[in-house]
Design a protein around this motif. Structure first.
Motif, mmCIF file in Angstrom:
data_model
loop_
_atom_site.group_PDB
_atom_site.id
_atom_site.type_symbol
_atom_site.label_atom_id
_atom_site.label_comp_id
_atom_site.label_asym_id
_atom_site.label_seq_id
_atom_site.Cartn_x
_atom_site.Cartn_y
_atom_site.Cartn_z
ATOM 1 N N VAL A 1 19.505 33.254 16.141
ATOM 2 C CA VAL A 1 19.433 34.607 16.676
ATOM 3 C C VAL A 1 20.826 35.226 16.659
ATOM 4 C CG1 VAL A 1 18.772 36.034 18.653
ATOM 5 C CG2 VAL A 1 17.526 33.911 18.184
ATOM 6 N N THR A 2 21.002 36.305 15.905
ATOM 7 C CA THR A 2 22.320 36.941 15.805
ATOM 8 C C THR A 2 22.426 38.129 16.769
ATOM 9 O OG1 THR A 2 21.697 38.595 14.169
ATOM 10 C CG2 THR A 2 22.291 36.403 13.332
ATOM 11 N N GLU A 3 23.645 38.648 16.891
ATOM 12 C CA GLU A 3 23.863 39.820 17.746
ATOM 13 C C GLU A 3 22.993 40.993 17.299
ATOM 14 O OE1 GLU A 3 25.483 40.282 20.630
ATOM 15 O OE2 GLU A 3 25.636 38.094 20.496
ATOM 16 N N GLN A 4 22.902 41.167 15.991
ATOM 17 C CA GLN A 4 22.109 42.286 15.480
ATOM 18 C C GLN A 4 20.622 42.110 15.813
ATOM 19 O OE1 GLN A 4 22.840 43.082 11.335
ATOM 20 N NE2 GLN A 4 21.747 45.045 11.436
ATOM 21 N N ASP A 5 20.144 40.859 15.761
ATOM 22 C CA ASP A 5 18.753 40.592 16.168
ATOM 23 C C ASP A 5 18.537 41.026 17.605
ATOM 24 O OD1 ASP A 5 18.061 39.392 13.744
ATOM 25 O OD2 ASP A 5 18.733 37.409 14.416
ATOM 26 N N LYS A 6 19.504 40.692 18.467
ATOM 27 C CA LYS A 6 19.377 41.038 19.889
ATOM 28 C C LYS A 6 19.292 42.542 20.072
ATOM 29 C CE LYS A 6 22.174 37.280 21.581
ATOM 30 N NZ LYS A 6 23.336 36.911 22.378
ATOM 31 N N LYS A 7 20.147 43.231 19.317
ATOM 32 C CA LYS A 7 20.171 44.695 19.414
ATOM 33 C C LYS A 7 18.819 45.282 19.030
ATOM 34 C CE LYS A 7 24.438 46.709 18.160
ATOM 35 N NZ LYS A 7 25.134 47.219 16.973
ATOM 36 N N MET B 1 13.107 39.393 26.972
ATOM 37 C CA MET B 1 11.731 39.564 26.504
ATOM 38 C C MET B 1 10.954 38.251 26.426
ATOM 39 S SD MET B 1 12.500 40.835 22.589
ATOM 40 C CE MET B 1 10.958 41.689 22.645
ATOM 41 N N THR B 2 10.968 37.506 27.508
ATOM 42 C CA THR B 2 10.242 36.233 27.529
ATOM 43 C C THR B 2 8.727 36.437 27.415
ATOM 44 O OG1 THR B 2 10.359 36.369 29.910
ATOM 45 C CG2 THR B 2 11.931 34.908 28.859
ATOM 46 N N TYR B 3 8.281 37.693 27.580
ATOM 47 C CA TYR B 3 6.842 37.978 27.450
ATOM 48 C C TYR B 3 6.352 37.938 26.005
ATOM 49 C CZ TYR B 3 9.138 42.455 26.593
ATOM 50 O OH TYR B 3 9.974 43.420 26.135
ATOM 51 N N ALA B 4 7.300 37.996 25.032
ATOM 52 C CA ALA B 4 6.878 38.112 23.631
ATOM 53 C C ALA B 4 6.453 36.768 23.060
ATOM 54 C CB ALA B 4 8.023 38.696 22.800
ATOM 55 N N PRO B 5 5.273 36.680 22.465
ATOM 56 C CA PRO B 5 4.877 35.429 21.803
ATOM 57 C C PRO B 5 5.745 35.188 20.561
ATOM 58 C CG PRO B 5 3.201 37.125 21.464
ATOM 59 C CD PRO B 5 4.230 37.704 22.397
ATOM 60 N N ILE B 6 5.883 33.916 20.190
ATOM 61 C CA ILE B 6 6.708 33.564 19.030
ATOM 62 C C ILE B 6 5.814 32.934 17.958
ATOM 63 C CG2 ILE B 6 8.680 32.210 18.225
ATOM 64 C CD1 ILE B 6 9.630 32.063 21.150
ATOM 65 N N LEU B 7 5.953 33.402 16.725
ATOM 66 C CA LEU B 7 5.221 32.793 15.615
ATOM 67 C C LEU B 7 6.225 32.252 14.596
ATOM 68 C CD1 LEU B 7 2.504 35.541 14.868
ATOM 69 C CD2 LEU B 7 2.191 33.410 16.152
ATOM 70 N N ALA C 1 15.918 43.771 18.933
ATOM 71 C CA ALA C 1 14.911 43.387 19.923
ATOM 72 C C ALA C 1 14.982 44.307 21.140
ATOM 73 C CB ALA C 1 15.123 41.934 20.350
ATOM 74 N N GLY C 2 16.221 44.667 21.501
ATOM 75 C CA GLY C 2 16.442 45.527 22.663
ATOM 76 C C GLY C 2 15.787 46.895 22.525
ATOM 77 N N TYR C 3 15.736 47.445 21.300
ATOM 78 C CA TYR C 3 15.102 48.765 21.137
ATOM 79 C C TYR C 3 13.660 48.741 21.623
ATOM 80 C CZ TYR C 3 18.844 49.439 17.650
ATOM 81 O OH TYR C 3 20.027 49.495 16.996
#
Ligand SMILES: Nc1nc2c(ncn2[C@@H]2O[C@H](COP(=O)(O)OP(=O)(O)OP(=O)(O)O)[C@@H](O)[C@H]2O)c(=O)[nH]1
Ligand SMILES: Nc1nc2c(ncn2[C@@H]2O[C@H](COP(=O)(O)OP(=O)(O)OP(=O)(O)O)[C@@H](O)[C@H]2O)c(=O)[nH]1
Length: 437
Positions: free
Chosen positions: A271-277, A320-326, A279-281
């Motif tokens: 998970v990179t900084e850009q991924d976090k950004k 965002m712990t509510y998000a399912p992961i695939l 995801a944040g949107y």
């Protein structure tokens, strides 16, 4: 696009349900001659002169049946204020003005929301006397109507439509809009192509779309989706410095237009900084999200790889712990078939409405188990809650000291709601408002 909400408020037996049925043309509200028979809030869509809105009968909002009537009516009014774009305050012209009417009027006036004062049970429009006294409420001209005989309802609807916010746009029907977002090269186009190539998926072009992303309409098992694909644009933008900014803007727009966000990560890169950004949107905009870890075929695996990877994601994307992961591979097609069913599930969770009474059973129990901690020796009391919106599900908690409900207690309440009702994949919003109890 959410429709504007119009709420009907008033003392028991003034004719709220009759008016609700009259406007929506439905028979779903229960009309009885006993005060307080409307059980829970009722929602129904209505149209007038090309404007659509959702009508809510707040008649049943009373949660504690032992409460004095005025408390119940005040609660309805508070809920309406929290939720509605326009409030219809119904009074009974045959009964005349009561002290309860005045108290509710005070509350509504202070709210600053547009209120239409509706004098119901007027059957003789030549005689203006029955509605005169209602001017004293300070809510402007009462609109005389007869809900039961359908008199003057057109005028009332004109008034409502005039006050509606102008945000009703053309809807693309029932289709769930799915934004496919992620850093360059994580595999967005490959995933979209896989989805389009899936068995049972019927693809068609959406006419007239779009400048910033490619919209594709698909149908699978009678369910409709619009895939909003933000891939590939990077290569089209030649101005080097503008590129980053441009793709941020495009991603934001795609997320804004969506119901569900597929956040694509590259399984070989963590998970990179850009991924976090990115995801944040989705989180900030209140969108349901699914975390899709792609290129899983390239990841060397043992029996703990998935668990370890999940831990990293939960830590890095802790908001965002509510998000399912695939875990998927667009290359081999592994688990790609899980994507649309997961989209259905989180889309449904985001659109879910919980009945007020059920909600309050859960809230009461949660408070009983762990009451909100006192602040500076003063008790913090939560009286009741109501769900005011979907996408994301938004709850208003009425309490004596809204600013003193600590963040950790808000988290506790959110967890209790999730335990009771699921809500997988969607953020929840909890708002705290003042009430006299
Ligand atoms: N004469 C007359 N009676 C009406 C009119 N509208 C409603 N009523 C009657 O008033 C009574 C109460 O109507 P409801 O629509 O159930 O009232 P409500 O405000 O929803 O009541 P609660 O569910 O108790 O909150 C019923 O007997 C209706 O038939 C009207 O325009 N004229
Ligand atoms: N091994 C493997 N390679 C993949 C997978 N998915 C995509 N790729 C490769 O990764 C590269 C990028 O894939 P794209 O689908 O173009 O990625 P994108 O996110 O759309 O990229 P942009 O258009 O730059 O935003 C390509 O070379 C794909 O073949 C996968 O599941 N496994």
């Amino acid at each position: 696009m959410p429709k504007p909400v119009v709420a009907i408020v008033g003392r028991p037996n003034v004719g709220k349900s009759t008016l609700f049925n009259r406007i929506t043309g439905s028979r779903i509200a229960i009309v009885e001659d006993t005060p307080g028979v409307t059980r829970d809030r009722l929602y129904h869509d209505a149209d007038w002169r090309g404007c659509s809105f959702t009508l809510v009968d707040t008649g049943g909002i009373a949660v504690g049946n032992d409460d004095p009537l005025i408390v119940q009516v005040r609660r309805q009014a508070e809920a309406a204020v929290a939720e509605a774009d326009v409030i219809l305050f119904v009074v009974d012209a045959r009964n005349g003005l009561t002290a309860d009417d005045e108290e509710v009027a005070n509350l509504l006036r202070r709210s600053g929301r547009p209120v239409i004062l509706v004098a119901n049970k007027v059957e003789d429009f030549r005689d203006p006397t029955p509605v005169h006294e209602f001017y004293r409420l300070g809510l402007g001209d009462p609109v005389p109507i007869s809900a039961i005989h359908g008199l003057n309802i057109g005028d009332l609807l004109d008034r409502i439509v005039e006050l509606l916010p102008r945000f009703h746009e053309v809807d693309d029907g029932e289709a769930l809009r799915v934004a496919v977002v992620g850093r360059p090269n994580v595999g967005k186009s490959s995933i979209v192509n896989r989805l389009l190539g899936e068995e049972r998926v019927i693809v068609s072009d959406l006419p007239g779309t779009t400048r910033d992303a490619i919209d594709t309409y698909i149908r699978r098992d009678e369910k409709e989706y619009v895939l909003i694909d933000t891939a590939g644009m990077r290569r089209k933008s030649r101005i080097v410095n503008a590129t980053e900014h441009y793709s941020v803007l495009r991603t934001l727009k795609a997320v804004e237009r969506s119901d569900v966000v597929l956040l694509i990560l590259d399984g070989t890169e963590g998970v990179t900084e850009q991924d976090k950004k990115i995801a944040g949107y989705g989180h900030e905009l209140g969108k349901a999200s699914i975390i899709v870890v792609n290129k899983w075929d390239l990841v060397p695996k043992d029996d703990k790889t998935v668990v370890r990877y999940e831990e990293i994601i939960r830590r890095e994307l802790s908001f965002m712990t509510y998000a399912p992961i695939l875990f998927i591979s667009a290359l081999t097609g592994q688990r790609v078939a899980r994507i649309l069913p997961t989209v259905d599930a989180v889309g449904a969770a985001a659109a879910r409405r919980v009945a007020t009474s059920t909600l309050n059973d859960v809230v009461r129990e949660a408070i009983m188990l762990t009451p909100p901690p006192a602040v500076k020796g003063q008790a913090v009391k939560i009286y009741y809650a109501t769900q005011v919106k979907v996408k994301p599900p938004t709850f208003v908690f009425f309490c004596n000291r809204p600013d003193d409900v600590h963040f950790s207690y808000q988290r506790y309440l959110e967890n209790q709601l999730r335990q009771a009702f699921g809500f997988e994949g969607t953020p929840l919003r909890l708002l705290f408002r003042q009430s006299k109890g």
